[in-house]
Design an enzyme around this catalytic site. Structure first.
Site, PDB file in Angstrom:
ATOM      1  N   ASP A   1       4.341  -0.985  11.938  1.00 39.58           N
ATOM      2  CA  ASP A   1       4.484  -2.279  12.627  1.00 39.58           C
ATOM      3  C   ASP A   1       5.708  -3.077  12.182  1.00 39.58           C
ATOM      4  OD1 ASP A   1       3.674  -2.951  10.110  1.00 39.58           O
ATOM      5  OD2 ASP A   1       1.883  -4.049  10.696  1.00 39.58           O
TER       6      ASP A   1
ATOM      7  N   ASP B   1       1.186   1.753   9.189  1.00 35.45           N
ATOM      8  CA  ASP B   1       0.836   1.025  10.420  1.00 35.45           C
ATOM      9  C   ASP B   1       1.944   1.059  11.470  1.00 35.45           C
ATOM     10  OD1 ASP B   1      -1.376   0.403   8.963  1.00 35.45           O
ATOM     11  OD2 ASP B   1      -1.147  -1.769   9.052  1.00 35.45           O
TER      12      ASP B   1
ATOM     13  N   GLY C   1       0.837  -1.209   0.000  1.00 36.06           N
ATOM     14  CA  GLY C   1       0.000   0.000   0.000  1.00 36.06           C
ATOM     15  C   GLY C   1       0.861   1.244   0.000  1.00 36.06           C
TER      16      GLY C   1
ATOM     17  N   ASP D   1       6.285  -5.273   5.219  1.00 36.17           N
ATOM     18  CA  ASP D   1       6.795  -6.615   5.521  1.00 36.17           C
ATOM     19  C   ASP D   1       6.735  -7.557   4.307  1.00 36.17           C
ATOM     20  OD1 ASP D   1       7.822  -8.546   7.350  1.00 36.17           O
ATOM     21  OD2 ASP D   1       5.840  -9.476   7.310  1.00 36.17           O
TER      22      ASP D   1
ATOM     23  N   ARG E   1       4.699 -15.593  -6.670  1.00 38.17           N
ATOM     24  CA  ARG E   1       3.353 -16.189  -6.634  1.00 38.17           C
ATOM     25  C   ARG E   1       2.410 -15.334  -7.472  1.00 38.17           C
ATOM     26  NH1 ARG E   1       1.673 -19.829  -3.533  1.00 38.17           N
ATOM     27  NH2 ARG E   1      -0.407 -18.943  -3.445  1.00 38.17           N
TER      28      ARG E   1
ATOM     29  N   LYS F   1      -0.378  -6.748  -5.012  1.00 37.94           N
ATOM     30  CA  LYS F   1      -0.776  -8.012  -5.639  1.00 37.94           C
ATOM     31  C   LYS F   1       0.336  -8.639  -6.484  1.00 37.94           C
ATOM     32  CE  LYS F   1      -5.494  -6.488  -6.215  1.00 37.94           C
ATOM     33  NZ  LYS F   1      -6.446  -6.064  -7.212  1.00 37.94           N
TER      34      LYS F   1
ATOM     35  N   ARG G   1      -3.259  -3.281  11.121  1.00 36.04           N
ATOM     36  CA  ARG G   1      -3.603  -4.700  10.970  1.00 36.04           C
ATOM     37  C   ARG G   1      -3.156  -5.521  12.177  1.00 36.04           C
ATOM     38  NH1 ARG G   1      -4.592  -5.956   5.937  1.00 36.04           N
ATOM     39  NH2 ARG G   1      -4.115  -8.142   6.258  1.00 36.04           N
TER      40      ARG G   1
HETATM   41  O1  F6P Z   1      -0.590  -2.125   5.499  1.00 38.80           O
HETATM   42  C1  F6P Z   1      -1.063  -0.870   5.299  1.00 38.80           C
HETATM   43  C2  F6P Z   1      -2.542  -0.849   5.144  1.00 38.80           C
HETATM   44  O2  F6P Z   1      -2.866   0.497   5.023  1.00 38.80           O
HETATM   45  C3  F6P Z   1      -3.306  -1.543   6.260  1.00 38.80           C
HETATM   46  O3  F6P Z   1      -3.444  -0.789   7.413  1.00 38.80           O
HETATM   47  C4  F6P Z   1      -4.611  -1.878   5.591  1.00 38.80           C
HETATM   48  O4  F6P Z   1      -5.173  -3.000   6.200  1.00 38.80           O
HETATM   49  C5  F6P Z   1      -4.210  -2.175   4.198  1.00 38.80           C
HETATM   50  O5  F6P Z   1      -3.001  -1.507   3.958  1.00 38.80           O
HETATM   51  C6  F6P Z   1      -5.246  -1.772   3.174  1.00 38.80           C
HETATM   52  O6  F6P Z   1      -4.868  -2.199   1.924  1.00 38.80           O
HETATM   53  P1  F6P Z   1      -5.553  -1.737   0.568  1.00 38.80           P
HETATM   54  O7  F6P Z   1      -4.893  -0.458   0.144  1.00 38.80           O
HETATM   55  O8  F6P Z   1      -5.270  -2.819  -0.395  1.00 38.80           O
HETATM   56  O9  F6P Z   1      -7.006  -1.531   0.806  1.00 38.80           O
END
Ligand code: F6P
Length: 364
Positions: free
Chosen positions: A145, A143, A14, A119, A82, A77, A187
């Protein structure tokens, strides 16, 4: 100093405010060493379809540090190890196309890859390092994390946006004497929820680190009611879960996605509060607002420092490592020590203590 280095840079996962600042610093620091930088579009897509590679000259990146998003595009993605591929029969199968990435990387005579990601993306970068690509990782996630770095860029911006949203909710919640539940990102760790919830004077903060008990949450709201506080603000991280339960997700998710899409805890908590307190309750999801727009000064500076450090570590030959903030320094930490290590909020931390001491319920 090695001359004529050809650096590839890509973003994965993201987006996060600060990605463009990293790009700017990588390009300018490389340029000042007489090195060239090429942007790989959409994570690894640009190394599969090499039309998606762009030569990043200083003119292309001047003053982009203040811009949100990423000029290179990103995706969560496109894992080349994979990759979902649709075959002739219209069925989707998962294939490992990582050799093609390595072949193109070598054919284009890149010397190293600066991989910016969370990660999942850093794990992919590490897998490519093991396949012979010299990699420097740059940690990214709103996040906050990721293990090994005290903080990631994008987090400060996200906390600011969430805090402002909570501030705004106070007046409408007070006017209607309602409970407002706001779901924020996070998350595996509740850094955004905890920091914005404390700063925005929330009554209840629910984080993945502390399984919550709805009875405790409702009792806290009703105690406030008895003291004359007729409205309440609840902040819930998307990964928060009731004791004995699991974080709510949005079903099977998208094909080829590196993680599960979480969401729904805010609505669940709001429903339960309405049921057990009888109070008018509303929920909202802050979602991608937390990732959009310009980075704060803190995130901008951190991103620029990370980008410059990535190029410095290339000069020092520290491949297979990740740039990490260990104040006051930015260090190179081996990727293998970083992968899979989630940085959760320590339960004994001063911030958790602060929340409890100023009367915020953490759901336990
Ligand atoms: O990992 C970052 C994050 O912003 C998370 O907090 C959230 O769950 C996820 O990405 C959302 O992903 P997407 O942009 O695919 O909706």
């Amino acid at each position: 100093m090695p001359r004529g280095m050809k650096i590839a840079v890509n973003m994965g996962g993201g987006d996060a405010p600060g990605l463009n600042a990293v790009t700017e610093a990588v390009v300018l620091s490389a340029y000042n060493r007489n090195w060239d930088v090429y942007g790989i579009k959409n994570s690894y897509q640009g190394l599969l379809d090499t039309d998606e590679i762009v030569h990043l000259t200083p003119e292309k990146v001047w003053h982009i540090a203040s811009l949100g998003g990423t000029i290179l595009g990103t995706t969560n993605k496109g894992n080349p190890f994979r990759m979902p591929i649709t075959n002739m029969a219209g069925e989707t199968e998962i294939r490992d196309v990582s050799d093609k990435v390595v072949d193109n990387f070598k054919r284009l005579r890149f010397d190293c890859l600066v991989a910016v990601g969370g990660d999942g993306s850093l794990k992919i970068a590490y897998d490519f390092f093991k396949k012979g690509i010299p990699v420097i990782g740059v940690p990214k996630t709103i996040d906050n994390d990721l293990a090994a770095t005290v903080i990631t860029f994008g987090f400060d911006t996200a906390v600011g946006i969430a805090t402002e949203a909570i501030d705004r909710l106070h007046s409408t919640a007070r006017s209607h004497e309602r409970v407002m539940v706001v779901e924020v990102m996070g998350r595996h760790a509740g850094w955004i929820a905890l920091n914005s919830g404390i700063s925005g004077a929330a009554d209840v903060i629910l984080i993945p680190e502390i399984p919550f008990d709805m009875k405790k949450v409702c009792d806290h709201i009703m105690e406030g009611e008895l003291r004359g506080q007729r409205y309440a603000i609840v902040v819930a991280a998307e990964g928060a879960a009731p004791a004995g339960g699991r974080a709510l997700d949005k079903g099977a998710g998208e094909v080829g996605r590196q993680d599960v899409l979480l969401g729904g805890v805010g609505e669940y908590v709001a429903r339960e509060i309405a049921r057990c307190t009888g109070k008018d309750t509303r929920s909202l999801v802050l979602g991608h607002l937390q990732r959009g727009g310009s980075p704060t000064t803190f995130d901008r500076l951190l991103s620029l420092r990370f980008g410059a450090a990535a190029v410095r570590f290339i000069a020092e030959g520290k491949f297979g490592s990740m740039v990490a903030l260990d104040p006051p320094e930015v260090k190179a930490i081996p990727l293998e020590q970083v992968i899979g290590g989630i940085k959760r909020i320590p339960l004994e931390s001063d911030t958790i203590q602060t929340a409890r001491e100023i009367g915020i319920c953490l759901g336990d």
